[in-house]
Design an enzyme around this catalytic site. Structure first.
Site, PDB file in Angstrom:
ATOM      1  CB  ALA A  91      54.686  41.215  56.342  1.00 51.28           C
ATOM      2  CB  CYS A  92      59.014  42.254  54.434  1.00 51.27           C
ATOM      3  SG  CYS A  92      58.575  41.051  53.189  1.00 51.27           S
ATOM      4  CB  SER A  93      58.289  45.679  58.540  1.00 51.37           C
ATOM      5  OG  SER A  93      58.165  46.281  57.283  1.00 51.37           O
ATOM      6  CB  SER A  94      58.919  40.497  61.248  1.00 51.55           C
ATOM      7  OG  SER A  94      57.627  40.261  60.731  1.00 51.55           O
TER       8      SER A  94
END
Ligand code: CO8
Length: 373
Positions: free
Chosen positions: A155-158
């Protein structure tokens, strides 16, 4: 073990800038049409009337003023409210690969490198357009890179999870240089008919080139000092879209197959998680927060970033210390913190430190401590 540097970054910005006002006009038209069409049921209490959105609320609650979209016409059509991205044949470059190739080209140019210098490609993002073949392998072929490639999703931490994977590969010698690419088409997974979230996301693609410090020659180098990742399961940001959907013929309700969140809970739970994560990461590296020149934070919500910076610094961050790009780009998931890095690092002096941090669904949080060379 090789020391690792970021030697180039790139940013692909989609062509369509959409203001809050334009987005709200389309949403409000949809609401008016819905309420008119269902006036009788609403009048007798069988159906709840929908409520208009407001550009003022959006900017106040999130800090977002506009976003860039791969397609605006489909999103702003109140009868459709889904981007119009026609399918491409298997012989054409797919849309995420196209975004990634554009951003990668900039990162390579900044680093003074060519495809021949790279031997690993990671495409890391929230939403991949297909399970296989990996988008990263398509990018690898399009750029004529020898070596290997794979896709990741955190998700956003990819982006930070991808950067740690790349750093480890370079440090241990399994790759000389790695491209980490974050092609995010958030608009295709957003419910533009949902008042609570229709304004949150935008599209973009970022690229980071990492390589061995000893052979890097670019003008702007950021040494990777240390990476720290963490995950804690939560349903508060969820998307149930997946290949098993077709096995449930009785499920006609598609709304949970798009982005859904409990925004308030996310805010309350993620801010302390990220603040403590960064504080612990800096402490483990004997770095005082006051000695960090810049924080490139994930760009989901302005108040969130202000709160996290306050927790880490013990005071408000100056605009220059924690640059904001979400006013123009909205939340571009994994690309957000890297856009901030891309636009705001060349002015740093040799030896100055920065922290790149992404956070979001999972929950997931990643931080990368960088030192300007
Ligand atoms: N217009 C006008 N008023 C509105 C609107 C609107 N559009 N929406 C809500 N309101 C009203 C509500 O009705 C409510 O009114 P009342 O007080 O009278 O009941 C009031 O505004 C407050 O509503 P909220 O409590 O919902 O508003 P918040 O102040 O909490 O702000 C935010 C909403 C901006 C969503 C905020 O909660 C937030 O930013 N939270 C954190 C979000 C976050 O960081 N999420 C991470 C998601 S990203 C991720 O990790 C997943 C990546 C996957 C990518 C997927 C691509 C699609």
């Amino acid at each position: 073990m090789h020391k690792v540097v970021i030697s180039g970054t790139g940013l692909f910005t989609p062509p369509n800038a959409v203001s809050n006002e334009a987005l709200v006009a389309a949403f409000n038209q949809y609401v008016t049409d819905f309420n008119t069409r269902n006036a009788e049921q609403i009048a007798c209490g069988e159906l709840a009337a929908l409520t208009h959105s407001s550009a003022e609320f959006i900017e106040k609650a999130s800090g977002i003023k506009q976003r860039y979209l791969m397609d605006a016409s489909g999103v702003l059509d109140s009868e459709r409210m889904v981007p119009l991205l026609p399918p491409r044949s298997n012989d054409e470059l797919s849309v995420q690969a196209e975004m990634a190739v554009a951003a990668a080209g900039q990162a390579l140019a900044k680093a003074g490198r060519t495809a021949a210098d790279v031997d690993m490609v990671i495409v890391a993002c929230s939403n991949l357009q297909r399970p296989y073949p990996a988008v990263s392998i398509e990018v690898q072929q399009a750029l004529a890179i020898n070596g290997f490639a794979f896709d990741m999703n955190v998700a956003c931490s990819s982006a930070t999870f991808g950067i740690q994977t790349a750093t480890n590969a370079i440090a241990t010698g399994s790759a000389r240089a790695v491209l980490v690419l974050n092609p995010e088409i958030c608009s295709a997974h957003l419910n533009f008919r949902d008042r609570d979230s229709h304004f949150i996301f935008g599209d973009a693609c970022t690229a980071v080139l990492l390589e061995r410090a000893e052979s890097a020659t670019a003008a702007n180098l950021l040494e990777v000092v240390d990476c720290k990742l963490a995950t804690v399961f939560s349903n508060n940001i969820r998307n149930n879209f997946g290949f098993l959907n077709r096995c449930d013929e009785g499920n006609s309700e598609p709304l949970d197959k798009l982005f859904v969140q409990q925004g308030r809970k996310v805010f309350k739970e993620v801010c302390p998680l990220v603040g403590e994560h960064i504080v612990a990461h800096l402490a483990a590296n004997d770095i005082a927060a006051a000695n960090v020149r810049r924080f490139w934070l994930h760009q989901a919500n302005l108040s969130m970033n202000q709160l996290i910076a306050r927790r880490v610094l013990g005071r408000d961050a100056a605009a220059d210390e924690a640059p904001v790009i979400l006013d123009r780009y909205a939340n571009t998931s994994s690309a957000g913190s890297v856009i901030a890095l891309h636009l705001h690092h060349e002015d740093m002096a040799t030896g100055e430190l920065g922290v790149l941090s992404s956070f979001g669904a999972g929950y997931s949080v990643g931080s990368v401590i960088l030192r300007k060379c």
